[in-house]
Write a protein that holds these residues in place. Structure first.
Motif: not given
Ligand code: NAP
Length: 486
Positions: A94-117
């Motif tokens: 979804i992030m790829l289409y919505e904010v134009c972030k490449d899949i690898k960076s978008a996935k990294t952001e989500v995983l990093r966020t799980a760690d942050l939580i």
């Protein structure tokens, strides 16, 4: 799991534990992809009445949430992190289409966020409080003892920007709810669909009704109302300085934490490892097209090594691919909208007109600005001071270390800076003089690890983010004083 949050691409809001559809279907905002204009989804432009209801619900829920044992809140956060991680591929898509972030960076952001939580949950000890005795203060005795607890502030308004729709939302939501606050969450409109998926993960994990609520609508339409609402007890905002300045006026006496814009400089000294500097500068300046608060936004290089550094940067830039983030290894992607691309172009044009040299790039195709390197930028050019939030890197040649520090500090911003040198004494000399929240020695400017304090000075922010700092910011010490008769 995500079926519940939308109906034929019309997204609902989480209000008091229910996913609620807009009552007025004419009142929908279309979220289109900056990539190809396709429809990502529609969200409700909420009314003032809707917002009153959300805040009322958040207030009611907060009192009960504060009574839920901290260990139970910790369990819910761990569960939310696991659910988010499990859905990282869907959300990244979804992030790829919505904010134009490449899949690898978008996935990294989500995983990093799980760690942050998870890391937030790990810091629950901060909420322990303490016991103090009066007898260490002149004139007082052991008879006076304070039990100091950490209490939540109430209803936290979390406002996040488009560029990290998951991470910069969770970095507000997780510490707020761990501390016993309830949250009214307003995502950037472009980014809101990704963010609503994350909200669903928190709900699925067991965050009770009313503790986390979403609000949708343009900031320019509902922002003033929500920010100045008497039911809000704390504002946690990330976004541009322009909007932040406005919010802080409207907030009046409501405390706030603000992460704002930046103009991070990379200072390169005569003795620097130039290969290391060039490598870091290019990735720091161009990843996600420079749409990062901590992107390197100007180089201040001493004149004796400037030519060598420029040549290495040019070599490094040949490796950058620009285009559609669907393709692998694309670093420079279309910007969030065409207006931003026009703004970036205007900064390049201004520099060119005033005598700067465009060494690479300078071209634009709709909202795709090609990676641009501009040499011989001087202080009379807008590019020396303004935040482009795009893939353009100005080089300012300086005579010595003192001039580098002076120009760096002249900026209205003060988020981060980098210094490249092999001399640790020089590194500390520069770091101590820079008016910024953090200085990176021999590395690009960057956020993280998320447990480090993250703050800006001057126009770059108010207060401190970072896991433990955010928890502290969203609590206050409350004393109950025992007056004993010993
Ligand atoms: P923005 O346009 O300022 O928007 C940020 C948020 O504020 C969005 O949710 C926006 O909603 C909302 N908003 C707009 N007007 C408002 C109002 N009157 N009242 C309340 N909320 C309002 O920023 P952006 O373009 O999303 O993000 C880019 C900026 O954020 C850059 O300047 C960047 O440096 C900064 N940033 C800073 C950090 C940091 O940690 N220091 C991190 C990331 C980004 P709408 O989308 O509905 O307008």
């Amino acid at each position: 799991m995500f079926n519940e949050i939308s109906n034929d691409k019309v997204y609902k809001n989480l209000i008091h534990g229910e996913w609620v559809e807009s009552e007025n279907l004419e009142n929908l905002i279309e979220i289109k992809s900056p990539l190809d204009g396709s429809l990502v989804g529609k969200v409700t432009a909420m009314s003032k009445k809707d917002i009153d209801n959300v805040i009322k619900s958040a207030k009611k829920a907060q009192a009960n949430w504060d009574n839920v044992p901290i260990i139970k809140r910790v369990e819910i956060l761990y569960k939310a992190a696991d659910i988010l991680e499990k859905h990282s591929n869907e959300i990244a898509e979804i992030m790829l289409y919505e904010v134009c972030k490449d899949i690898k960076s978008a996935k990294t952001e989500v995983l990093r966020t799980a760690d942050l939580i998870r890391s937030t949950a790990n810091h629950s000890d901060i909420l322990q409080g303490e016991s103090l005795t009066g007898s260490v203060y002149p004139g007082y005795t052991k008879n006076k003892q304070a039990i100091v607890t950490k209490v939540p502030l109430g209803v936290v308004l979390a406002i996040s920007p488009f560029n990290y729709p998951i991470n910069l939302a969770a970095s507000k939501i997780a510490p707020a709810i761990l501390a016993g606050n309830s949250v009214v969450f307003k995502s950037a409109t472009q980014g809101v669909i990704s963010a609503l998926h994350m909200v669903k993960c928190f709900e699925e994990a067991g965050v009770p009704a009313g503790v986390l609520n979403s609000v949708t609508g343009y900031g320019s339409e509902i922002g003033d109302y929500i920010v100045s609402h008497r039911g809000i007890n704390f504002i946690n905002y990330t976004g541009s300085t322009e909007v932040g300045r406005k919010l802080s006026k409207l907030a009046e006496m409501t405390p706030l934490l603000m992460e704002l814009g930046g103009k991070d400089s990379a200072i390169v000294l005569d003795d620097a490892d130039l290969n290391l500097a060039a490598n870091n500068i290019v990735s720091g300046a161009f990843s996600y097209s420079g749409q990062r608060c901590t992107a390197i936004k100007r180089i201040l290089v001493t004149k004796d090594v400037a030519d060598n550094l420029v040549s290495l940067i040019k070599d490094e830039m040949t490796k950058i691919k620009a285009g559609n983030p669907i393709h692998e290894d694309v670093t420079v992607v279309p910007l969030i909208d065409e207006k931003t691309a026009e703004f970036v172009e205007s900064l390049i044009e201004d520099a060119k007109k005033l005598g700067a040299d465009i060494l690479i790039g300078g071209k634009r195709d709709k909202n795709l600005v090609y990676p641009t390197l501009v040499d011989n930028v001087t202080e009379n050019m807008r590019l020396a001071w303004e935040e482009p939030f795009g893939p353009v890197l100005p080089i300012i040649r300086v005579k010595d270390i003192e001039e580098a520090i002076e120009i760096s500090n002249k900026s209205e911003y003060g988020l981060q800076a980098s210094v490249f040198t092999k001399d640790i004494n020089k590194a500390f000399y520069v770091a101590n003089k820079l008016e910024v929240g953090a200085v990176q020695i021999n590395n690009k400017t960057e956020r993280g690890p998320d447990i480090f304090p993250f703050s800006g000075v001057k126009d770059s922010g108010v207060g401190v983010q970072g896991v433990k700092y955010a928890i502290e910011a969203m609590t206050r010490p409350k004393s109950i004083v025992l007056n004993l008769n010993l």
